[in-house]
Each structure stands twice: as C-alpha cells, then as structure tokens.
Design an enzyme around this catalytic site. Structure first.
Site, short mmCIF file in Angstrom:
data_model
loop_
_atom_site.label_atom_id
_atom_site.label_comp_id
_atom_site.label_asym_id
_atom_site.label_seq_id
_atom_site.Cartn_x
_atom_site.Cartn_y
_atom_site.Cartn_z
N ASP A 104 -43.70 -24.95 -3.82
CA ASP A 104 -43.21 -25.88 -2.79
C ASP A 104 -41.91 -26.58 -3.20
OD1 ASP A 104 -44.86 -25.62 -0.57
OD2 ASP A 104 -46.37 -27.02 -1.35
N ARG B 250 -47.86 -30.41 -6.91
CA ARG B 250 -46.42 -30.63 -6.73
C ARG B 250 -45.82 -31.62 -7.73
NH1 ARG B 250 -43.91 -30.99 -0.91
NH2 ARG B 250 -42.17 -30.47 -2.28
N ARG C 264 -49.02 -39.11 2.75
CA ARG C 264 -48.44 -38.76 1.45
C ARG C 264 -47.89 -39.96 0.70
NH1 ARG C 264 -47.19 -33.27 1.07
NH2 ARG C 264 -48.68 -32.09 2.31
N HIS D 84 -45.66 -36.00 7.26
CA HIS D 84 -44.47 -36.65 6.70
C HIS D 84 -43.68 -37.23 7.88
CE1 HIS D 84 -43.82 -34.17 2.73
NE2 HIS D 84 -44.25 -35.38 2.42
N CYS E 265 -36.75 -30.53 5.63
CA CYS E 265 -37.46 -30.48 4.35
C CYS E 265 -36.75 -29.66 3.30
CB CYS E 265 -38.83 -29.81 4.52
SG CYS E 265 -39.82 -30.38 5.85
N1 ARG Z 1 -46.01 -27.32 1.70
C1 ARG Z 1 -45.25 -28.52 1.54
C2 ARG Z 1 -46.19 -29.71 1.42
O1 ARG Z 1 -47.19 -29.75 2.06
C3 ARG Z 1 -44.29 -28.70 2.66
C4 ARG Z 1 -43.39 -29.88 2.52
C5 ARG Z 1 -42.48 -30.07 3.69
N2 ARG Z 1 -41.56 -31.10 3.48
C6 ARG Z 1 -41.25 -32.09 4.32
N3 ARG Z 1 -40.29 -32.89 4.00
N4 ARG Z 1 -41.94 -32.31 5.43
O2 ARG Z 1 -45.97 -30.63 0.68
#
Ligand code: ARG
Length: 296
Positions: A84, A114, A165, A194, A290
């Site tokens: 990611d 991550r 998040r 997000h 993203c």
């Molecule tokens: N697979 C990643 C996650 O879930 C995607 C992140 C996408 N980034 C964003 N800025 N929305 O963290």
C-alpha cells in the site's frame, strides 16, 4: 483550536494567514503494489486481483498527467512487502507555516501492515530539508496524514477527518503545536474511511463532496466555509472515488474516468476535468488523490 460544529468561535477565512498552494507532488512507484490483505471494504474480494502491468501503466500515465500540467514530480521507490506504499497521501502531512517554514508530521498508521511505510517518507522529507515531527509518544491514537488531513486551499486551516483511521485527539495536539485551527469532520460510512474519499477542496471557495459520508455538523461546517459545494452522486463517489480527485492548480481536476455527472458539474463550475484510469488502485480503495503527496 479544534471545531466540531458551527459556532460563533469559528475563525473567518479571511482572518487566517495565507499559505501558498503546494507546487510539487511526490509519488511512489507501484513496483510492489497489490491487494494482499483487507483493511477497507473496497479491498474485499480483491486479494490477488491487481493486474501489475496495467497498474504500472496507469501510474505512469498519472505521473505524465502531473508533468503535463506543469507540476514538479518527485518519485520514491515502492518497497517489497509494503503493497500500500503507493498510496503516498497517507504517511505524512507536509505543512508550511505562515512564517514560511516547511515541515512534515509523520503519520501513525492504523493498520499494522502499513506502519513500516512511514520511515521511507521520513527519509525523503529529511533530504528536502523539512523539519520532521512525530506525534508525541504519550498521545494515544492514530493519524493517516493527508488521507484524513486536508489543507483549506490557500489558508492556514486544516480539515480533519476522523472515525476510521485518525483519532480526534491527534488534531488537538497538532493544532496546539503548529497554531492552525482544525475543522474536524466525523466520517460515518466505512466506504469513505478517509476524508479524501469524500471531500475534495478545489479552491478557497469551492469543494467537491459526497454528502452521505458526513453527519449534520460536518455538512454544516463544509457549507459554512465553502461558498460553493459541488455534490458527487453516490454511485460515482462510492464506486469510482469521484471525490478522490485532485486539482494541482485550482483549475484542472484530475479524476477517475467515468464520473460523468461529477465531470459535468465540474465543467459547469468552470473547472477543466482531466480523466485518468485508476481502476487497478480502486481495487485497494484508492484513486488519484491517494496516489500522490503535495508539498512545497
Ligand atoms: N489500501 C489502502 C488502505 O486501505 C488504500 C489507501 C488509500 N488512500 C487514501 N488516501 N484514501 O489504507
């Protein structure tokens, strides 16, 4: 100061210091991009489903698009085991203070998978002579950089998404440490995990949003600060990440291909949509916004 609802205490926009629009972007190569685990609803059913060659081609075309629009693009290499990392809006929040100092707040990623991505960006910003800040060790909670924290175009004002998040208390600390007000928006739908999936600030007076991702207080705050609010329809916002668009210059809006209604509304409002394909990245729950980090 952090604000969670419209009140008399909200600072008027024109009373806030002006900050130049960032003119550079950072991207991360998709060499190791794939869907290897599920940490958002879009990833479900997509493990192993990314077409690597197609992903590379889409990423190259996005990089070329920025170049064509006159944006300076820096690139760091994606690392093995960090699928990611290509979503490089998430590991940092670069800032510029009203005094012109450039700094960066390092994220504390919510998903354990991550967390190791962050140090690679720390090295990049050190090489750019940014002041590197980490969240205080005693502060609980997570923070996913510009996935959730978006600058109001041209002003020292931060929009802060929270709920999935990023934790609200992080914004209190950032605001106290760096002296900008934060307008906090609670996210209410896991598909829009997000803030950059449902709010795209286009210029000082205009935002593109998906209203269904916010509560009433949040919508009122958005309408308080943005004179003009363009709404993306649900199918385009949920399925095609219409609000994960990005305007590097306040004129061109880079957006996933196929957002017909959103594109028409953007044109009507005087913007120039630039459609790109990010389908391979949509499988992981990310699109244009993203895939880059803006900085100065
Ligand atoms: N697979 C990643 C996650 O879930 C995607 C992140 C996408 N980034 C964003 N800025 N929305 O963290």
């Amino acid at each position: 100061m952090i604000h969670t609802a419209v009140s008399a205490a909200l600072p008027p926009l024109d009373a806030l210091p002006q900050i130049p629009r960032p003119n550079r972007v950072l991207m991360t190569t998709p060499a190791h991009f794939r869907v290897a685990y599920v940490i958002n609803p879009h990833m479900e059913g997509n493990i192993g489903a990314v077409d690597r060659d197609e992903a590379r081609a889409q990423w190259e075309r996005l990089r070329e698009t920025y170049g064509r629009l006159g944006v300076d693009v820096s690139v760091i290499e994606g690392q093995p085991g960090l699928p990611d990392m290509v979503f490089c809006a998430n590991q940092t929040l670069p800032y510029q203070t009203p005094g012109g100092e450039r700094g960066v707040v390092m994220s504390r990623m919510h998903a354990p998978q991550r967390k190791p991505e962050v140090e690679h960006f720390e090295r990049f910003f050190e090489s750019e002579d940014y002041e590197v800040r980490r969240l205080d060790a005693d502060l609980p909670g997570d923070f996913e950089g510009m996935g959730d924290a978006l600058w109001h175009p041209g002003r020292y004002l931060l929009w802060g998404g929270h709920g999935y998040r990023t934790d609200l208390q992080v914004y209190e600390r950032l605001s106290a440490a760096l002296g900008f007000p934060v307008i906090a928006l609670r996210l209410t739908d896991p598909d829009f995990y997000h803030l950059d999936t449902c709010l795209c600030p286009l210029d000082e007076a205009t935002a593109l949003i998906y209203p269904g991702a916010f509560d009433e207080d949040g919508l009122a705050l958005i309408r308080h600060y943005f004179e003009r609010v363009i709404e993306a329809p649900e199918d385009e916002a949920r399925g095609l990440f219409a609000c994960n668009a990005h305007t590097p210059d306040g004129k061109h809006v880079i957006i996933q291909r196929g957002c017909t209604e959103t594109v028409a509304k953007l044109r009507e409002a005087g913007y120039e949509p630039v459609e790109v394909d990010t389908d391979e990245f949509l499988k992981s729950g990310g699109s244009v916004f993203c895939m880059k980090m803006m900085f100065w």
